[in-house]
Scaffold this motif. Structure first.
Motif, PDB file in Angstrom:
ATOM      1  N   ARG A 178    -101.779  32.033 -46.550  1.00 40.54           N
ATOM      2  CA  ARG A 178    -102.633  31.637 -45.425  1.00 40.54           C
ATOM      3  C   ARG A 178    -103.246  30.250 -45.631  1.00 40.54           C
ATOM      4  O   ARG A 178    -103.694  29.613 -44.676  1.00 40.54           O
ATOM      5  CB  ARG A 178    -103.729  32.685 -45.207  1.00 40.54           C
ATOM      6  CG  ARG A 178    -103.213  33.946 -44.500  1.00 40.54           C
ATOM      7  CD  ARG A 178    -104.356  34.826 -44.030  1.00 40.54           C
ATOM      8  NE  ARG A 178    -104.967  35.573 -45.128  1.00 40.54           N
ATOM      9  CZ  ARG A 178    -104.541  36.769 -45.531  1.00 40.54           C
ATOM     10  NH1 ARG A 178    -103.508  37.351 -44.952  1.00 40.54           N
ATOM     11  NH2 ARG A 178    -105.165  37.396 -46.511  1.00 40.54           N
ATOM     12  N   ARG A 179    -103.201  29.781 -46.869  1.00 39.01           N
ATOM     13  CA  ARG A 179    -103.718  28.433 -47.163  1.00 39.01           C
ATOM     14  C   ARG A 179    -102.607  27.385 -47.155  1.00 39.01           C
ATOM     15  O   ARG A 179    -102.820  26.232 -47.494  1.00 39.01           O
ATOM     16  CB  ARG A 179    -104.442  28.456 -48.504  1.00 39.01           C
ATOM     17  CG  ARG A 179    -105.648  29.395 -48.501  1.00 39.01           C
ATOM     18  CD  ARG A 179    -106.346  29.472 -49.835  1.00 39.01           C
ATOM     19  NE  ARG A 179    -106.883  28.178 -50.259  1.00 39.01           N
ATOM     20  CZ  ARG A 179    -107.560  27.982 -51.385  1.00 39.01           C
ATOM     21  NH1 ARG A 179    -107.794  29.018 -52.196  1.00 39.01           N
ATOM     22  NH2 ARG A 179    -108.007  26.799 -51.713  1.00 39.01           N
ATOM     23  N   ASN A 180    -101.399  27.809 -46.793  1.00 33.82           N
ATOM     24  CA  ASN A 180    -100.244  26.915 -46.610  1.00 33.82           C
ATOM     25  C   ASN A 180     -99.899  26.071 -47.853  1.00 33.82           C
ATOM     26  O   ASN A 180     -99.875  24.840 -47.803  1.00 33.82           O
ATOM     27  CB  ASN A 180    -100.470  25.977 -45.416  1.00 33.82           C
ATOM     28  CG  ASN A 180    -100.586  26.731 -44.109  1.00 33.82           C
ATOM     29  OD1 ASN A 180    -100.003  27.805 -43.950  1.00 33.82           O
ATOM     30  ND2 ASN A 180    -101.343  26.175 -43.176  1.00 33.82           N
ATOM     31  N   PRO A 181     -99.616  26.719 -48.988  1.00 35.47           N
ATOM     32  CA  PRO A 181     -99.186  25.945 -50.163  1.00 35.47           C
ATOM     33  C   PRO A 181     -97.806  25.340 -49.933  1.00 35.47           C
ATOM     34  O   PRO A 181     -96.987  25.901 -49.187  1.00 35.47           O
ATOM     35  CB  PRO A 181     -99.143  26.994 -51.276  1.00 35.47           C
ATOM     36  CG  PRO A 181     -98.855  28.280 -50.563  1.00 35.47           C
ATOM     37  CD  PRO A 181     -99.589  28.169 -49.246  1.00 35.47           C
ATOM     38  N   VAL A 202     -93.592  39.454 -46.928  1.00 32.34           N
ATOM     39  CA  VAL A 202     -94.777  38.597 -46.835  1.00 32.34           C
ATOM     40  C   VAL A 202     -94.368  37.157 -46.527  1.00 32.34           C
ATOM     41  O   VAL A 202     -94.968  36.494 -45.673  1.00 32.34           O
ATOM     42  CB  VAL A 202     -95.603  38.661 -48.134  1.00 32.34           C
ATOM     43  CG1 VAL A 202     -96.752  37.657 -48.094  1.00 32.34           C
ATOM     44  CG2 VAL A 202     -96.147  40.069 -48.358  1.00 32.34           C
ATOM     45  N   PHE A 203     -93.327  36.682 -47.204  1.00 32.91           N
ATOM     46  CA  PHE A 203     -92.841  35.325 -46.925  1.00 32.91           C
ATOM     47  C   PHE A 203     -92.340  35.219 -45.485  1.00 32.91           C
ATOM     48  O   PHE A 203     -92.553  34.211 -44.805  1.00 32.91           O
ATOM     49  CB  PHE A 203     -91.721  34.948 -47.897  1.00 32.91           C
ATOM     50  CG  PHE A 203     -92.197  34.468 -49.237  1.00 32.91           C
ATOM     51  CD1 PHE A 203     -92.853  33.254 -49.355  1.00 32.91           C
ATOM     52  CD2 PHE A 203     -91.986  35.221 -50.385  1.00 32.91           C
ATOM     53  CE1 PHE A 203     -93.305  32.800 -50.605  1.00 32.91           C
ATOM     54  CE2 PHE A 203     -92.423  34.777 -51.627  1.00 32.91           C
ATOM     55  CZ  PHE A 203     -93.088  33.565 -51.733  1.00 32.91           C
ATOM     56  N   ALA A 204     -91.674  36.263 -45.010  1.00 33.57           N
ATOM     57  CA  ALA A 204     -91.128  36.233 -43.646  1.00 33.57           C
ATOM     58  C   ALA A 204     -92.233  36.138 -42.603  1.00 33.57           C
ATOM     59  O   ALA A 204     -92.030  35.562 -41.528  1.00 33.57           O
ATOM     60  CB  ALA A 204     -90.284  37.487 -43.403  1.00 33.57           C
ATOM     61  N   ALA A 205     -93.406  36.696 -42.913  1.00 35.05           N
ATOM     62  CA  ALA A 205     -94.514  36.698 -41.955  1.00 35.05           C
ATOM     63  C   ALA A 205     -95.363  35.433 -42.022  1.00 35.05           C
ATOM     64  O   ALA A 205     -96.243  35.238 -41.173  1.00 35.05           O
ATOM     65  CB  ALA A 205     -95.396  37.917 -42.204  1.00 35.05           C
ATOM     66  N   ALA A 206     -95.117  34.575 -42.991  1.00 38.35           N
ATOM     67  CA  ALA A 206     -95.938  33.374 -43.163  1.00 38.35           C
ATOM     68  C   ALA A 206     -95.703  32.379 -42.032  1.00 38.35           C
ATOM     69  O   ALA A 206     -94.576  32.227 -41.548  1.00 38.35           O
ATOM     70  CB  ALA A 206     -95.636  32.724 -44.503  1.00 38.35           C
ATOM     71  N   GLU A 207     -96.765  31.696 -41.596  1.00 40.74           N
ATOM     72  CA  GLU A 207     -96.645  30.704 -40.534  1.00 40.74           C
ATOM     73  C   GLU A 207     -95.880  29.472 -41.004  1.00 40.74           C
ATOM     74  O   GLU A 207     -95.142  28.859 -40.237  1.00 40.74           O
ATOM     75  CB  GLU A 207     -98.039  30.294 -40.041  1.00 40.74           C
ATOM     76  CG  GLU A 207     -98.788  31.409 -39.327  1.00 40.74           C
ATOM     77  CD  GLU A 207    -100.115  30.951 -38.773  1.00 40.74           C
ATOM     78  OE1 GLU A 207    -100.389  29.735 -38.848  1.00 40.74           O
ATOM     79  OE2 GLU A 207    -100.875  31.788 -38.264  1.00 40.74           O
ATOM     80  N   VAL A 208     -96.094  29.093 -42.249  1.00 34.88           N
ATOM     81  CA  VAL A 208     -95.410  27.930 -42.829  1.00 34.88           C
ATOM     82  C   VAL A 208     -94.590  28.400 -44.020  1.00 34.88           C
ATOM     83  O   VAL A 208     -95.087  29.143 -44.874  1.00 34.88           O
ATOM     84  CB  VAL A 208     -96.417  26.855 -43.281  1.00 34.88           C
ATOM     85  CG1 VAL A 208     -95.691  25.671 -43.921  1.00 34.88           C
ATOM     86  CG2 VAL A 208     -97.261  26.387 -42.098  1.00 34.88           C
ATOM     87  N   GLU A 209     -93.333  28.004 -44.072  1.00 32.84           N
ATOM     88  CA  GLU A 209     -92.441  28.445 -45.152  1.00 32.84           C
ATOM     89  C   GLU A 209     -92.570  27.521 -46.365  1.00 32.84           C
ATOM     90  O   GLU A 209     -92.183  26.348 -46.295  1.00 32.84           O
ATOM     91  CB  GLU A 209     -90.989  28.449 -44.662  1.00 32.84           C
ATOM     92  CG  GLU A 209     -90.708  29.443 -43.552  1.00 32.84           C
ATOM     93  CD  GLU A 209     -89.243  29.455 -43.165  1.00 32.84           C
ATOM     94  OE1 GLU A 209     -88.512  28.528 -43.598  1.00 32.84           O
ATOM     95  OE2 GLU A 209     -88.824  30.373 -42.454  1.00 32.84           O
TER      96      GLU A 209
END
Length: 449
Positions: A218-221, A249-256
Motif C-alpha cells: 500500500r506504500r508502493n515500494p 496479494v501482488f495481484a491485488a496491488a495497485e502498483v506492481e
C-alpha cells in the motif's frame, strides 16, 4: 580385516562416491558417533582401506589426521588404529577462534577448487574479446534447477553483490524498498547508506506474511525483497500454499513492484523453495549465491528471471562494462555438476543442520528461547538486553551479531549466532550454550559520575 566390526567402515566408504579426505573423515566420524564403530574397535590399516575402498593412501592419511585431532581415533605403536574412548575426546579449537559472527563457512566442508579451476580453463573462448555475461556452460548448469522458467540469466560477483545489484537495477535512487525480515546482516546498512528508504515485511514459519506484504504494498515500494529459502529466518522456508497467498496479494496491488528473491543458501538448502517467478516471471528475479557452499573465491552468483530486470542489472554494473571471468563461471558450472562435490555438499548440509539443531536444543535446556529456520545460517537467541548480551559474550572472546541490525524497526532483543563454524563436539556446544545463556540474562547499564 583386523576386526570384524571394521567391515562396517569399509562398506560405508566403498559406497561413498566423493572419495575426498573430508568425506572419509565425515563417514568415519558419523559411524563412531552413532555407535556403529564402538570404542576399542581396531580399524583397518591405511593400505587396507585404500585397497578395499578405491581410495588413495594420501586421502586416508589426511582423513585419519583430522579424526585424531577430533579425538575420535587413536594410533598405538603395537595396537594399530582404534576408535578412541569417549572420555579422551578433546574439546577441539576454542570457541573464540570460531567465526560465530559473519557466518564464514567451515572450510573443511568445501570442495577443492583446483579441479574446478582447471575445468574452467578448458574453453575455446579463453581470453577472446567480448563479454560473456553468463557462459553457455554455466547457463546450462543452472537452467534445469531454476525454480521457474527464467527469461534470462546473468552472472555477477558474490551473493551480497548480486542481491544489491538486483535491487539497484529495480529501484531508482531514493526509492522505497520492502524487505522480508530478518534480513542478511549488513544489507540494511548498505541500502540506507546509498539513499534507499526501507520498510519491513514480517514472516513466520511459512514465509512472508500476506497481511504484512499487503500493508507494505500500500506504500508502493519499487521493489520487494523476499527470502524463500530462509537463509536468515527465525522460522521455516516459503511453503507452496504461502507462495500462492503472496501471489494473490501482488495481484491485488495497485502498483506492481519488482520482486527480488534472495537465495543466500544456494546448494546447501534442504529443498528448493517455490518462487513468485512462477506467477510473475516478467517482473521477478532470483539471486542464487554459491559462496557458502563452494567457497568465497568462486566469486560468482547467478541472477535469473525477468529479461528486463536482468538487462538492467547488466547495465547497472559499471554501465555494462563489467562481466565475471569466464574461468570463474565455468569453474562454478563444473562444481554444480560434479558428483564428488555434490556428495561433499550433502555432508556439509547434514553437519550444519546437526550443529544448528544441537545449539538450539542445548540452549533450551537452559531455558533460553532460540530459533532457527530449516535452512537458516544463523541461530537467533532471545536475550534480556541486546547490548549487555553482546558485551558479555565479547568478554569471553566470543563475538556474535545483533538482531537489531537485521530489522528495519524495533525488534525483540536477540543476538545472532552463525551456524557454519559451530562445534560438532557436544561438550563444546554445551559450553557455548552455557555462555550464551549467561549472556541472555545479562543487562548493561551505563553510569556517569
Amino acid at each position: 580385516m583386523t576386526d570384524p566390526g571394521s567391515a562396517v567402515l569399509v562398506r560405508a566408504l566403498a559406497a561413498d562416491a566423493s572419495h575426498t579426505s573430508e568425506s572419509v573423515r565425515a563417514v568415519t566420524a558419523r559411524l563412531i558417533r552413532d555407535g556403529s564403530l564402538a570404542e576399542g574397535i581396531r580399524l583397518p590399516t591405511i593400505r587396507e582401506l585404500a585397497q578395499h575402498c578405491g581410495l588413495s593412501t594420501r586421502t586416508v592419511v589426511a582423513a585419519w589426521g583430522e579424526l585424531r585431532k577430533e579425538g575420535l581415533i587413536a594410533t598405538n605403536r603395537r595396537g594399530g588404529t582404534v576408535v578412541a574412548a569417549a572420555g579422551g575426546v578433546p574439546l577441539g579449537r576454542p570457541l573464540a577462534e570460531r567465526d560465530l559472527l559473519t557466518g564464514s563457512p567451515d572450510y573443511a566442508l568445501q570442495p577443492d577448487l583446483a579441479p574446478a579451476m582447471l575445468a574452467g580453463l578448458h574453453t575455446d573462448d579463453l581470453n577472446r574479446p567480448g563479454r560473456d555475461y553468463i557462459t553457455d556452460r554455466l547457463r546450462t548448469a543452472v537452467c534445469d534447477g531454476w525454480p521457474f522458467p527464467a527469461e534470462a540469466f546473468v552472472a555477477a560477483g558474490g551473493g551480497s553483490e548480486g542481491l544489491f545489484l538486483a535491487v539497484d537495477a529495480a529501484a531508482p535512487d531514493g526509492a522505497l524498498v520492502a524487505v522480508e525480515e530478518p534480513v542478511m546482516p549488513g544489507f540494511l546498512d548498505t541500502l540506507t547508506e546509498v539513499g534507499y528508504r526501507v520498510i519491513g515485511i514480517a514472516a513466520d514459519q511459512q514465509g512472508a506474511l500476506p497481511d504484512s506484504l499487503a500493508e507494505a504494498l500500500r506504500r508502493n515500494p519499487a521493489v520487494v525483497v523476499l527470502q524463500p529459502e530462509g537463509a536468515y529466518a527465525t522460522g521455516g522456508v516459503l511453503s507452496p500454499n504461502r507462495a500462492g497467498e503472496l501471489a494473490e496479494v501482488f495481484a491485488a496491488a495497485e502498483v506492481e513492484p519488482w520482486i527480488v528473491e534472495d537465495d543466500a543458501v544456494g546448494p546447501l538448502a534442504v529443498a528448493q523453495a517455490p518462487s513468485l517467478g512462477s506467477w510473475y516471471p516478467e517482473r521477478c528475479v532470483r539471486v542464487r549465491s554459491y559462496c557458502k557452499a563452494f567457497g568465497m573465491d568462486i566469486r560468482t552468483c547467478v541472477i535469473g528471471g525477468s529479461a528486463e530486470l536482468v538487462e538492467r542489472a547488466i547495465r547497472a554494473r559499471v554501465h555494462g562494462i563489467a562481466a565475471n571471468s569466464r574461468i570463474l563461471q565455468n569453474a562454478l558450472a563444473h562444481l554444480i555438476g560434479d558428483p564428488g562435490t555434490a556428495a561433499l555438499i550433502d555432508t556439509a548440509r547434514e553437519r550444519y543442520a546437526a550443529r544448528r539443531a544441537g545449539l538450539v536444543a542445548a540452549l533450551r535446556k537452559h531455558g533460553v528461547a532460540a530459533e532457527a529456520g530449516t535452512n537458516s545460517l544463523v541461530v537467533w537467541v532471545e536475550v534480556a538486553d541486546e547490548q549487555g548480551a553482546l558485551l558479555r559474550c565479547a568478554r569471553h572472546g566470543v563475538v556474535v551479531g545483533s538482531a537489531a541490525r537485521s530489522h528495519v524497526g524495533a525488534a525483540r532483543a536477540a543476538i545472532r549466532v552463525a551456524v557454519p563454524q559451530l562445534p560438532d563436539d557436544p561438550r563444546r556446544l554445551a559450553e557455548l550454550a552455557a555462555l550464551l545463556a549467561d549472556a541472555a540474562a545479562s543487562t548493561h547499564r551505563e553510569f556517569l559520575d
